[in-house]
Design an enzyme around this catalytic site. Structure first.
Site, PDB file in Angstrom:
ATOM      1  N   SER A  75       0.822  -1.196   0.000  1.00  0.00           N
ATOM      2  CA  SER A  75       0.000   0.000   0.000  1.00  0.00           C
ATOM      3  C   SER A  75       0.866   1.260   0.000  1.00  0.00           C
ATOM      4  O   SER A  75       1.709   1.435  -0.878  1.00  0.00           O
ATOM      5  CB  SER A  75      -0.940  -0.041   1.211  1.00  0.00           C
ATOM      6  OG  SER A  75      -1.884   0.998   1.167  1.00  0.00           O
ATOM      7  N   HIS A  98      -2.245  -1.159  -4.650  1.00  0.00           N
ATOM      8  CA  HIS A  98      -3.699  -1.284  -4.800  1.00  0.00           C
ATOM      9  C   HIS A  98      -4.316   0.105  -4.905  1.00  0.00           C
ATOM     10  O   HIS A  98      -3.634   1.129  -4.796  1.00  0.00           O
ATOM     11  CB  HIS A  98      -4.301  -2.057  -3.617  1.00  0.00           C
ATOM     12  CG  HIS A  98      -4.246  -1.310  -2.314  1.00  0.00           C
ATOM     13  ND1 HIS A  98      -5.225  -1.413  -1.353  1.00  0.00           N
ATOM     14  CD2 HIS A  98      -3.338  -0.443  -1.820  1.00  0.00           C
ATOM     15  CE1 HIS A  98      -4.916  -0.641  -0.323  1.00  0.00           C
ATOM     16  NE2 HIS A  98      -3.767  -0.059  -0.578  1.00  0.00           N
TER      17      HIS A  98
END
Length: 400
Positions: A75, A98
């Protein structure tokens, strides 16, 4: 000596808080005072905005910055990793990217604004990944949308990192080159030895960077020779592979990689020429007899009937049969190659746009991939709708 900074998740902190915040990074870089810096990362992520701030600090730092992905850069932590002038990843680590998320609530207008804001944030994150990897926007956004987990090898192939950190025993350049040349055919060895001075003392330096460059060069040289040097000759007993011309003393092989010598036997080429091969080398070449060539035999139709009464020698008939057999081998090889090319082209045409996109998606989805247990102190994952009503509202806003 490099100044080391560790961005490791704790029971209470992740990117954006405590010793993993942009404020902490700014303080550490001030202490480093221009010296080379090593930033070690093991984090599940956190604030995307703090990650971008840390990324900017590392990019603007006057000294050399090397980021190390020690276990996980997921992330927002993956954005921090991209801030190094050089990105090194442990062979056992993982990298995950993501779509950004937000915890939100309110009416439809407010939710729609959040969706628009998330799209803008994703554009900024995608640009960071594009600048590092050199990939195009469509590919990067496809990886982001798919929640892609990458191993070190995958990250290196895609360009997200520059080097994989391995802990195996070092290998000297001289041993590496010897390993390549010892398994290569003789013709390759002679060409490589002319290009590389294996006896040079500098080749024995245990330099990891130099070894990697040498490996890359040798791979390119080997591939070049396989494409350019390898020639083929169709015979009645299959295809022969060779580097030079068909002549006495030339080495011939059974396979395209030119590693298995041809079996000792007599081979007839499509043009009628016969090759006597012994122990992988051409012992003798028997040229075509013009009087026994196919063209000469075709002209026999115009000769007097008495011409046919003279019986042909058994050897001539056998030679003619072998010659025809070699021609059939050549035609079959061309047909097989054409059929394979058509099948591959047809398979590519049958693929849908979704199937093409899925080819670059990661197939690895570990358990509990959304957040680590170490981040349990957070009330909810960063950038995630907190209620079912909010989630449905976001879906409707995106659909519209």
């Amino acid at each position: 000596m490099s100044y080391k900074i560790y961005l490791y998740d704790t029971e209470t902190d992740c990117i954006g808080s405590g010793n993993l915040s942009s404020v902490y990074m700014q303080t550490q870089l001030a202490v480093a005072a221009g010296d080379d810096v090593e930033v070690h990362i093991s984090s599940v992520g956190g604030s995307a905005f703090d990650a971008i701030a840390i990324y900017d600090l590392l990019k603007k730092y006057p000294g050399k910055v090397t980021t190390y992905i020690d276990a996980l850069a997921a992330s927002a932590a993956s954005v921090v990793a991209m801030g190094g002038h050089e990105v090194v990843m442990s062979k056992y680590a993982l990298l995950m990217i993501h779509k950004p998320m937000v915890g939100t609530g309110g009416n439809a207008d407010e939710l729609l604004k959040d969706v628009q804001m998330l799209n803008v944030v994703q554009e900024r994150l995608a640009q960071i990944y594009m600048d590092k990897s050199g990939l195009d926007g469509v590919t990067v956004n496809s990886l982001i949308n798919s929640v892609t987990w990458m191993t070190a090898d995958q990250a290196l192939d895609l360009g997200f990192i520059d080097q994989i950190e391995d802990y195996s025993t070092k290998i000297t350049n001289s041993a590496l080159i010897k390993n390549y040349t010892s398994t290569a055919p003789a013709v390759y060895q002679r060409c490589i030895n002319k290009i590389l001075n294996i006896n040079n003392n500098s080749m024995n330096i245990e330099n990891k960077e130099l070894i990697e460059k040498t490996t890359s060069v040798l791979d390119k040289i080997m591939n070049f020779f396989k494409k350019v040097v390898n020639k083929q000759t169709i015979t009645d007993k299959g295809t022969l592979h060779h580097a030079g011309q068909i002549e006495e003393g030339a080495e011939v092989y059974q396979d395209e990689d030119m590693t298995t010598p041809a079996i000792s036997d007599t081979y007839t080429c499509a043009d009628g020429k016969q090759l006597d091969i012994k122990q992988g080398k051409i012992h003798s070449v028997t040229p075509v007899d013009p009087e026994k060539a196919p063209e000469a035999e075709d002209e026999d139709e115009d000769l007097p009937e008495s011409k046919f009464k003279s019986a042909k020698k058994t050897n001539d008939v056998q030679n003619r049969m072998q010659q025809l057999k070699a021609r059939l081998h050549a035609q079959n090889a061309l047909l097989t190659e054409a059929r394979t090319a058509l099948e591959e082209a047809n398979n590519c045409l049958q693929k849908t746009r979704t199937e093409v996109k899925n080819e670059i998606k990661s197939t690895f989805i570990p358990e509990s991939s959304k957040r680590s247990n170490k981040a349990h102190s957070e009330p909810a994952p960063f950038f995630a709708p907190q209620t079912e009503i909010a989630k449905n509202a976001v879906k409707k806003a995106i659909a519209s």
